[in-house]
Design an enzyme around this catalytic site. Structure first.
Site, PDB file in Angstrom:
ATOM      1  N   ARG A  44       0.804  -1.313  -0.003  1.00  0.00           N
ATOM      2  CA  ARG A  44      -0.087   0.095   0.100  1.00  0.00           C
ATOM      3  C   ARG A  44       1.066   1.300   0.041  1.00  0.00           C
ATOM      4  O   ARG A  44       2.128   0.992   0.470  1.00  0.00           O
ATOM      5  CB  ARG A  44      -0.948   0.103   0.993  1.00  0.00           C
ATOM      6  CG  ARG A  44      -0.198   0.027   2.464  1.00  0.00           C
ATOM      7  CD  ARG A  44      -0.180   1.307   3.241  1.00  0.00           C
ATOM      8  NE  ARG A  44       0.638   1.467   4.364  1.00  0.00           N
ATOM      9  CZ  ARG A  44       1.925   1.704   4.542  1.00  0.00           C
ATOM     10  NH1 ARG A  44       2.490   2.141   3.342  1.00  0.00           N
ATOM     11  NH2 ARG A  44       2.395   1.593   5.544  1.00  0.00           N
ATOM     12  N   GLU A  50       0.154  10.139   8.507  1.00  0.00           N
ATOM     13  CA  GLU A  50       1.277   9.166   8.866  1.00  0.00           C
ATOM     14  C   GLU A  50       1.464   8.995  10.387  1.00  0.00           C
ATOM     15  O   GLU A  50       1.338  10.165  10.966  1.00  0.00           O
ATOM     16  CB  GLU A  50       2.429   9.659   7.877  1.00  0.00           C
ATOM     17  CG  GLU A  50       3.288   8.549   7.617  1.00  0.00           C
ATOM     18  CD  GLU A  50       2.712   7.679   6.652  1.00  0.00           C
ATOM     19  OE1 GLU A  50       2.286   6.486   7.103  1.00  0.00           O
ATOM     20  OE2 GLU A  50       2.736   7.953   5.375  1.00  0.00           O
ATOM     21  N   HIS A  51       1.729   7.956  10.670  1.00  0.00           N
ATOM     22  CA  HIS A  51       1.942   7.810  12.497  1.00  0.00           C
ATOM     23  C   HIS A  51       0.794   8.352  13.261  1.00  0.00           C
ATOM     24  O   HIS A  51       1.205   8.778  14.279  1.00  0.00           O
ATOM     25  CB  HIS A  51       3.333   8.577  12.557  1.00  0.00           C
ATOM     26  CG  HIS A  51       4.549   7.979  12.226  1.00  0.00           C
ATOM     27  ND1 HIS A  51       4.769   6.613  12.952  1.00  0.00           N
ATOM     28  CD2 HIS A  51       5.182   8.116  11.088  1.00  0.00           C
ATOM     29  CE1 HIS A  51       6.131   6.339  12.080  1.00  0.00           C
ATOM     30  NE2 HIS A  51       6.302   7.312  11.234  1.00  0.00           N
ATOM     31  N   ASP A  53      -2.109   5.979  13.150  1.00  0.00           N
ATOM     32  CA  ASP A  53      -3.072   4.935  13.176  1.00  0.00           C
ATOM     33  C   ASP A  53      -2.873   4.141  14.766  1.00  0.00           C
ATOM     34  O   ASP A  53      -4.015   3.912  15.294  1.00  0.00           O
ATOM     35  CB  ASP A  53      -2.870   3.811  12.214  1.00  0.00           C
ATOM     36  CG  ASP A  53      -1.441   3.090  12.103  1.00  0.00           C
ATOM     37  OD1 ASP A  53      -0.343   3.851  12.671  1.00  0.00           O
ATOM     38  OD2 ASP A  53      -1.361   2.373  11.379  1.00  0.00           O
ATOM     39  N   GLY A 151       8.565   1.494   3.123  1.00  0.00           N
ATOM     40  CA  GLY A 151       7.427   2.182   3.568  1.00  0.00           C
ATOM     41  C   GLY A 151       5.958   1.873   2.730  1.00  0.00           C
ATOM     42  O   GLY A 151       5.080   2.567   2.902  1.00  0.00           O
ATOM     43  N   SER A 153       4.733  -1.250   2.969  1.00  0.00           N
ATOM     44  CA  SER A 153       4.286  -2.430   3.592  1.00  0.00           C
ATOM     45  C   SER A 153       4.489  -3.646   3.108  1.00  0.00           C
ATOM     46  O   SER A 153       3.415  -4.613   3.058  1.00  0.00           O
ATOM     47  CB  SER A 153       2.612  -1.866   3.696  1.00  0.00           C
ATOM     48  OG  SER A 153       2.095  -2.744   4.755  1.00  0.00           O
ATOM     49  N   SER A 154       5.597  -4.009   2.827  1.00  0.00           N
ATOM     50  CA  SER A 154       5.881  -5.410   2.450  1.00  0.00           C
ATOM     51  C   SER A 154       5.821  -6.421   3.714  1.00  0.00           C
ATOM     52  O   SER A 154       5.193  -7.589   3.343  1.00  0.00           O
ATOM     53  CB  SER A 154       7.414  -5.488   1.893  1.00  0.00           C
ATOM     54  OG  SER A 154       8.183  -5.304   2.905  1.00  0.00           O
ATOM     55  N   ASP A 198      -1.872  -0.814   7.757  1.00  0.00           N
ATOM     56  CA  ASP A 198      -1.503  -1.663   6.723  1.00  0.00           C
ATOM     57  C   ASP A 198      -2.213  -2.962   6.306  1.00  0.00           C
ATOM     58  O   ASP A 198      -2.560  -3.380   5.267  1.00  0.00           O
ATOM     59  CB  ASP A 198       0.135  -2.186   7.009  1.00  0.00           C
ATOM     60  CG  ASP A 198       0.920  -1.001   7.258  1.00  0.00           C
ATOM     61  OD1 ASP A 198       0.538   0.172   6.982  1.00  0.00           O
ATOM     62  OD2 ASP A 198       2.223  -1.248   7.519  1.00  0.00           O
ATOM     63  N   LYS A 242      11.716  -1.625  10.016  1.00  0.00           N
ATOM     64  CA  LYS A 242      11.125  -1.140  11.135  1.00  0.00           C
ATOM     65  C   LYS A 242      11.379  -2.035  12.576  1.00  0.00           C
ATOM     66  O   LYS A 242      11.201  -1.578  13.857  1.00  0.00           O
ATOM     67  CB  LYS A 242       9.663  -0.719  11.232  1.00  0.00           C
ATOM     68  CG  LYS A 242       9.261   0.660  10.582  1.00  0.00           C
ATOM     69  CD  LYS A 242       9.994   0.854   9.271  1.00  0.00           C
ATOM     70  CE  LYS A 242       9.369   0.245   8.050  1.00  0.00           C
ATOM     71  NZ  LYS A 242       9.759   0.606   6.689  1.00  0.00           N
TER      72      LYS A 242
HETATM   73  P1  ADP Z   1       7.817  -2.253   5.020  1.00  0.00           P
HETATM   74  O1  ADP Z   1       7.904  -0.702   5.060  1.00  0.00           O
HETATM   75  O2  ADP Z   1       8.219  -2.999   3.755  1.00  0.00           O
HETATM   76  O3  ADP Z   1       6.729  -2.915   5.638  1.00  0.00           O
HETATM   77  P2  ADP Z   1       9.218  -3.414   7.443  1.00  0.00           P
HETATM   78  O4  ADP Z   1      10.659  -3.142   7.823  1.00  0.00           O
HETATM   79  O5  ADP Z   1       8.146  -3.602   8.189  1.00  0.00           O
HETATM   80  O6  ADP Z   1       9.037  -2.646   5.912  1.00  0.00           O
HETATM   81  O7  ADP Z   1       9.459  -5.036   6.917  1.00  0.00           O
HETATM   82  C1  ADP Z   1      10.496  -5.155   5.569  1.00  0.00           C
HETATM   83  C2  ADP Z   1      10.665  -6.898   5.730  1.00  0.00           C
HETATM   84  O8  ADP Z   1       9.714  -7.581   5.329  1.00  0.00           O
HETATM   85  C3  ADP Z   1      11.844  -7.306   4.980  1.00  0.00           C
HETATM   86  O9  ADP Z   1      13.064  -7.208   5.857  1.00  0.00           O
HETATM   87  C4  ADP Z   1      11.625  -8.921   5.001  1.00  0.00           C
HETATM   88  O10 ADP Z   1      12.059  -9.579   6.143  1.00  0.00           O
HETATM   89  C5  ADP Z   1      10.262  -8.945   4.741  1.00  0.00           C
HETATM   90  N1  ADP Z   1       9.892  -8.899   3.426  1.00  0.00           N
HETATM   91  C6  ADP Z   1       9.447  -8.063   2.414  1.00  0.00           C
HETATM   92  N2  ADP Z   1       9.327  -8.437   1.158  1.00  0.00           N
HETATM   93  C7  ADP Z   1       9.626  -9.753   1.166  1.00  0.00           C
HETATM   94  C8  ADP Z   1       9.644 -10.649   0.274  1.00  0.00           C
HETATM   95  N3  ADP Z   1       9.382 -10.598  -1.092  1.00  0.00           N
HETATM   96  N4  ADP Z   1      10.112 -12.233   0.723  1.00  0.00           N
HETATM   97  C9  ADP Z   1      10.436 -12.352   2.103  1.00  0.00           C
HETATM   98  N5  ADP Z   1      10.471 -11.463   3.118  1.00  0.00           N
HETATM   99  C10 ADP Z   1       9.993 -10.185   2.662  1.00  0.00           C
HETATM  100  P1  NG1 Z   2       5.512   0.708   7.436  1.00  0.00           P
HETATM  101  O1  NG1 Z   2       6.408   1.464   6.957  1.00  0.00           O
HETATM  102  O2  NG1 Z   2       4.744  -0.071   6.107  1.00  0.00           O
HETATM  103  O3  NG1 Z   2       6.080  -0.736   8.283  1.00  0.00           O
HETATM  104  C1  NG1 Z   2       4.326   1.474   9.598  1.00  0.00           C
HETATM  105  C2  NG1 Z   2       3.470   0.842  10.405  1.00  0.00           C
HETATM  106  C3  NG1 Z   2       1.856   1.297  10.231  1.00  0.00           C
HETATM  107  C4  NG1 Z   2       1.840   3.142  10.563  1.00  0.00           C
HETATM  108  C5  NG1 Z   2       3.152   3.401   9.532  1.00  0.00           C
HETATM  109  C6  NG1 Z   2       3.076   5.125   9.809  1.00  0.00           C
HETATM  110  C7  NG1 Z   2       3.305  -1.645  11.076  1.00  0.00           C
HETATM  111  C8  NG1 Z   2       3.061  -3.095  10.413  1.00  0.00           C
HETATM  112  N1  NG1 Z   2       3.269  -0.792  10.207  1.00  0.00           N
HETATM  113  O4  NG1 Z   2       4.242   1.118   8.112  1.00  0.00           O
HETATM  114  O5  NG1 Z   2       0.900   0.846  11.128  1.00  0.00           O
HETATM  115  O6  NG1 Z   2       2.194   3.398  11.691  1.00  0.00           O
HETATM  116  O7  NG1 Z   2       4.326   3.135   9.847  1.00  0.00           O
HETATM  117  O8  NG1 Z   2       1.960   5.789   9.515  1.00  0.00           O
HETATM  118  O9  NG1 Z   2       3.685  -1.518  12.155  1.00  0.00           O
HETATM  119 MG    MG Z   3       6.159  -2.727   7.702  1.00  0.00          MG
END
Ligand code: ADP
Ligand code: NG1
Ligand code: MG
Length: 472
Positions: A44, A50-51, A53, A151, A153-154, A198, A242
Site C-alpha cells: 500500500r 502518517e504515524h 493509526d 514504507g 508495507s511489504s 497496513d 522497522k
Molecule cells: P515495510 O515498510 O516494507 O513494511 P518492514 O521493515 O516493516 O518494511 O518489513 C520489511 C521486511 O519484510 C523485510 O526485511 C523482509 O524480512 C520482509 N519481506 C518483505 N518482502 C519480502 C519478500 N518478498 N519475501 C520475504 N520477506 C519479505
Molecule cells: P511500514 O512503514 O509499512 O512498516 C508502519 C506501521 C503502520 C503505520 C506506519 C506509519 C506496521 C506494520 N506498520 O508502516 O501501522 O504506523 O508505519 O504511518 O507497524
Molecule cells: Mg512494515
C-alpha cells in the site's frame, strides 16, 4: 450473505500473469507437487495520515499493484515448509504445533520467515479461542515484488498472506474485518507496535479508490481521488527495517505517554487511557483544534526525562517500564511529547481536509483540488521531518526536488528511509516529473544503476485487496 465482507475466491488464476506461472513452476520444483491455491496480498501507499493509526486516528491509504504472491498446498503431516523465490530469503521448516517467532536483537533484521510465522500464529490463537486446533501443515512458496523495508508495507503483505493462507486451510471465515484485525495484532509479535493501517488496507482495498480507514472497529470508506490526479511513488533506495531499531516503538510510546500526561494535567484519569483518540474524542470530547490547543498549553517542555515523568506519575522505574514502555524502549531516557502529539493532531486535521477536498464533486473545484492536496502533502512531510523526526536526508532531497518541479510530496509509511509519494495533475506532468527525479536524484546515486528505474519510480493507481485463486 454480503459478499463484500469476504475475501474473493477466484476459481482460476490468471494464466496470463507470468508471476503465477513462474511461482507455480518454482513450487513444483521445490516441493515435487502442484500448489492447490494461490494467495495474493497487495502493498500500500499511504496518501496522508502518517504515524496516527497507533493513536487510533483515521488514515487514507490505497493498495498498489506490487504484492506478495504465495503458492500453497496442504501437507499430510504437521510440517510447515516455507520457500522464497528470491534466494536471499532462506527456506524454513517447523511443526505447526511449535511456532517460535524470533524477535530480533537491537540492530539486527528479523529473518523473513518470522513475519510469516506471525500470521500463522495469529490464526492458531483464533482457533484456540474457539476451541479448535490447527489442521495439517502446509508448504508455501513466496514471490514478492513490493520493495522491502521501504514504507510500502511489504511486511504486512507477508503477514496478511500468512493469516489468509492459514485461515483458508482451517475453514476460518474469510471475513475481511476479522482478518485485518487479527493480522494487525499478530504482526506485533515481530516487535513493532504498529496501528492497523497496513493490514486494514491489505484486506479492505478496492480498485479505483483510496480508503478512509477508521479503527476499533476497523472500517473503510472509499474516497474518490480527483479525476486528473496521478500519484507517483519514488523510492529513495535507503532501506529501513522497522523491527531492527527502536525508533518506531519510541514514537509509539511517546504518543502514549503524551496522552497520559495530557490526561493527568487536565485532571482526567490517566491510568486506563492508552490511545490519543480516546482522550480527544471520549474523555475530553473536544474537536481536533481544541485538542491541539490543549497540547500547546499543557505539554510545554521540549524534552521530558524518564526521571521527571516517573515523578509526575508517581511511578517506580519498573512500574514506568511496565505501564509505558516496550521491551526495546525500556532504556530510553528522554521523550519528546509535545512535538509528537502536535504532529499527530495536526496530521489528523490534514487527513480530514484532504478527504473533504478529494470528495468535492464540482468540476471547478476539482481544478485547484490538486494544488490544495499537494500543499497538504508538503505540510505533512515538513511535520514528519521536524516534529516527528522520522525522515531521512534522501527523502528530504526527493521532496525538495519535487517542490522545485511544482509537485507536492511527502514520505510515506514509517519513514527513516523508503519512499515518497507525490501528486501530479496529468499523465504528461507525471512523465516529466519522473524524468526530473531521474536526472536530479537517481543519476546521482551510484547504486541506482543496480535497479530497473521503472521499479523505483512509478505512477500508481488504487488496486483491490487480498484475493485467493484456486489452482487449476
Ligand atoms: P515495510 O515498510 O516494507 O513494511 P518492514 O521493515 O516493516 O518494511 O518489513 C520489511 C521486511 O519484510 C523485510 O526485511 C523482509 O524480512 C520482509 N519481506 C518483505 N518482502 C519480502 C519478500 N518478498 N519475501 C520475504 N520477506 C519479505
Ligand atoms: P511500514 O512503514 O509499512 O512498516 C508502519 C506501521 C503502520 C503505520 C506506519 C506509519 C506496521 C506494520 N506498520 O508502516 O501501522 O504506523 O508505519 O504511518 O507497524
Ligand atoms: Mg512494515
Amino acid at each position: 450473505m454480503d459478499d463484500e465482507k469476504f475475501v474473493d475466491i477466484n476459481s482460476n488464476c490468471d494464466a496470463g500473469d507470468e508471476r503465477f506461472v513462474e511461482l507455480r513452476d518454482f513450487f513444483m520444483k521445490e516441493f515435487c507437487k502442484r500448489p492447490e491455491f494461490f494467495v495474493k496480498v497487495p502493498g500500500r501507499v499511504n496518501l496522508i495520515g502518517e504515524h496516527v493509526d497507533y493513536s487510533g486516528f483515521p488514515v487514507l491509504p490505497m493498495a498498489i499493484s506490487q504484492n506478495i504472491l504465495c503458492a500453497v498446498c496442504q501437507n499430510d503431516d504437521d510440517i510447515i515448509q516455507l520457500k522464497n523465490i528470491q534466494s536471499k530469503y532462506k527456506g524454513f521448516k517447523c511443526s505447526i504445533n511449535h511456532i517460535k517467532i524470533d524477535v530480533p536483537a537491537k540492530g539486527t533484521y528479523p529473518a523473513w520467515h518470522n513475519y510469516f510465522l506471525c500470521g500463522i500464529q495469529g490464526i492458531i490463537e483464533y482457533l484456540q479461542k474457539i476451541g479448535e486446533t490447527p489442521r495439517k501443515g502446509f508448504s508455501v512458496a513466496v514471490s514478492g515484488n513490493i520493495p522491502p523495508a521501504s514504507g510500502l508495507s511489504s511486511s504486512s503483505a507477508l503477514v496478511c498472506s500468512a493469516t489468509l493462507t492459514t485461515a483458508f486451510i482451517n475453514d476460518v471465515p474469510l471475513n475481511k474485518q476479522l482478518l485485518a484485525t487479527l493480522s494487525a495484532s499478530c504482526e506485533r509479535y515481530i516487535g513493532t507496535q504498529g496501528g492497523g493501517m497496513d493490514q486494514a488496507i491489505a484486506f479492505l482495498a478496492k480498485k479505483g479508490c483510496a480508503q478512509y480507514i477508521e479503527f476499533n472497529p476497523v472500517r473503510a470508506t472509499p474516497v474518490k481521488l480527483p479525476e486528473d490526479s496521478v500519484f507517483v511513488i519514488a523510492n529513495s533506495l535507503s532501506e529501513a527495517n522497522k523491527a531492527a531499531t527502536s525508533d518506531f516503538n519510541q514514537r509509539v510510546v511517546e504518543c502514549k505517554i503524551a496522552t497520559k500526561l495530557l490526561a493527568k494535567l487536565t485532571d482526567r484519569p490517566w491510568q486506563d487511557v492508552e490511545k490519543m483518540i480516546q482522550l480527544q474524542s471520549e474523555i475530553l470530547d473536544v474537536e481536533y483544534e481544541e485538542f491541539e490547543n490543549l497540547v500547546k498549553k499543557h505539554l510545554t517542555k521540549d524534552v521530558y526525562t524518564k526521571a521527571e515523568l516517573m515523578d509526575i506519575f508517581h511511578l517506580k522505574e519498573h512500574e514506568f517500564n511496565e505501564k509505558m514502555l516496550t521491551t526495546n524502549t525500556k532504556d530510553a531516557k528522554e521523550f519528546k511529547l509535545r512535538q509528537r502529539a502536535l504532529h499527530v493532531i495536526q496530521e489528523c486535521i490534514r487527513v480530514d481536509h484532504f478527504c473533504k477536498i478529494a470528495n468535492q464533486t464540482d468540476e471547478d473545484d476539482e481544478e485547484d483540488a490538486i494544488d490544495q492536496l499537494s500543499e497538504l502533502l508538503t505540510k505533512s512531510h515538513n511535520s514528519l521531518k521536524t516534529l516527528y523526526e522520522c525522515s531521512h536526508p534522501n527523502l528530504d532531497e526527493l521532496v525538495n526536488i519535487s517542490k522545485s518541479f511544482g509537485v507536492g510530496a511527502r514520505l510515506t509509511g514509517a519513514g527513516w528511509g523508503g519512499c515518497i509519494v507525490g501528486l501530479t495533475d496529468s499523465i504528461s506532468t507525471c512523465d516529466k516529473y519522473i524524468a526530473t527525479l531521474s536526472d536530479s536524484y537517481y543519476d546521482k546515486i551510484p547504486h541506482s544503476k543496480n535497479f530497473d528505474l521503472n521499479e523505483v519510480v512509478f505512477a500508481t493507481e488504487p488496486q483491490n485487496g487480498a484475493e485467493i485463486f484456486i489452482a487449476e
